[in-house]
Design an enzyme around this catalytic site. Structure first.
Site, short mmCIF file in Angstrom:
data_model
loop_
_atom_site.label_atom_id
_atom_site.label_comp_id
_atom_site.label_asym_id
_atom_site.label_seq_id
_atom_site.Cartn_x
_atom_site.Cartn_y
_atom_site.Cartn_z
N GLU A 1 -33.31 101.02 44.07
CA GLU A 1 -33.04 100.05 43.23
C GLU A 1 -31.42 99.90 43.36
O GLU A 1 -30.79 100.68 43.86
CB GLU A 1 -33.38 100.49 41.73
CG GLU A 1 -34.80 101.14 41.68
CD GLU A 1 -35.76 99.75 41.52
OE1 GLU A 1 -35.10 98.66 41.25
OE2 GLU A 1 -36.94 100.10 41.69
N ASP B 1 -53.19 89.56 41.46
CA ASP B 1 -52.37 89.98 40.50
C ASP B 1 -51.16 89.43 40.55
O ASP B 1 -50.59 89.05 39.31
CB ASP B 1 -52.68 91.44 40.31
CG ASP B 1 -52.04 92.20 39.27
OD1 ASP B 1 -52.05 91.67 38.06
OD2 ASP B 1 -51.06 92.94 39.44
#
Length: 324
Positions: free
Chosen positions: A229, A254
């Protein structure tokens, strides 16, 4: 003439070409005497192939990955495979081959286990085979424990990646109002062209092609894996939960539902073949924390690999059907 055992001792590095030459000469002169050395070299090759397959399937940490690192890792694995097969019993594959091909006992333990001459061959083979299975089982358990798998789909190149996923990507692209190239480019970035996807505890693929995390609203299967991240532009290693799917088709469906049904990503929708605009809309909506995410998606979309793969796909689709 050196015996097979002495020849084997001389090959202690994978670059020892003179040792391999001596082994070849020994095998030509006395194939049975050279059998132990040849069997261990076979085990070395098998071990190297297994290591390569497991590393290819490993999700990895992009913060520490590079072409140079991959090259040195390959050299290390080659040497490791030689060392493992030449010391002790290795995986036990060489011992089993020697027994089955009629060579001399490869280890004192194998000889000690054989007491009845009438059943020595079968007993020795069974003992070595059981030992071999146990060793391979231990290796498989270790591989699964770090999220590796040698059985899941890993495309060989960009063309295979595109041809396999294009039908699902096309459906998602139509729902989002963007091009097939845009969707495939994002999937290629998230998975390194299908080579890096989150894996389940048993090593099987999560089929998560878009790095979709499992938040509080997700009630499906989850996998917990390392991730990178960016916080204030600095890469930070974390562990996060990601969604897991039964197939690639479920992942694309999805993905289209998430982007199309969330107002955060409205800026990314309807961009057509403006891949950079599409990717910027994703970043502005909070899809990714990497400040260079949009440019990376665009770079893949404009890369020769993507263009060639899409051209090959177009040729297959437009190829005329022969008349009967």
């Amino acid at each position: 003439m050196a015996s097979g055992g002495n020849t084997m001792q001389s090959i202690n590095t994978w670059t020892d070409l003179s040792g391999f030459s001596a082994l070849r000469q020994s095998a030509q002169a006395d194939s049975k005497a050279a059998l132990p050395a040849v069997a261990r070299q076979f085990e070395s090759i098998f071990t190297q192939m297994m290591l390569k397959s497991m590393r290819d399937a490993n999700y990895g940490d992009p913060l520490f990955q590079s072409q140079a690192g991959d090259a040195w890792q390959g050299l290390f694995d080659q040497q490791l495979s030689v060392s493992l097969s030449s010391q002790g019993h290795g995986l036990g594959i060489a011992d089993m081959l020697i027994r089955q091909l009629g060579g001399k006992d490869a280890s004192p333990k194998a000889a000690a286990d054989i007491t009845d001459p009438a059943t020595s061959d079968q007993a020795g083979t069974n003992a070595l085979e059981n030992d071999w299975r146990q060793r391979l089982g231990s290796v498989a358990d270790a591989a699964r424990s770090i999220g590796q798998s040698v059985s899941r789909w890993i495309p060989d190149d960009a063309q295979e990646f595109v041809s396999a996923l294009a039908p699902f990507a096309a459906q998602a692209a139509r729902k989002l109002g963007v091009s097939l190239r845009a969707v495939l480019s994002q999937a290629a970035l998230e998975t390194q062209w299908g080579k890096r996807m989150p894996t389940r505890d048993d090593g099987s693929s999560s089929n998560n092609l878009f790095g979709m995390k499992a938040g509080g609203s997700w009630d499906g299967e989850r996998v917990n894996v390392p991730t990178l991240e960016f916080e204030d532009g600095v890469g930070v290693r974390r562990h996060a939960q990601f969604r897991a799917y039964g197939s690639a088709a479920e992942s694309f469906a999805d993905y289209a539902r998430l982007l199309g049904g969330n107002s955060r990503y409205a800026e990314a929708l309807g961009k057509g073949d403006d891949v950079l605009g599409f990717a910027r809309g994703l970043v502005n909506g909070g899809y990714a924390t990497d400040p260079t995410y949009a440019s990376k998606v665009a770079a893949i979309a404009n890369s020769p690999a993507m263009r060639q793969a899409l051209a090959a796909l177009k040729n297959v689709v437009e190829k005329p059907t022969p008349s009967r």
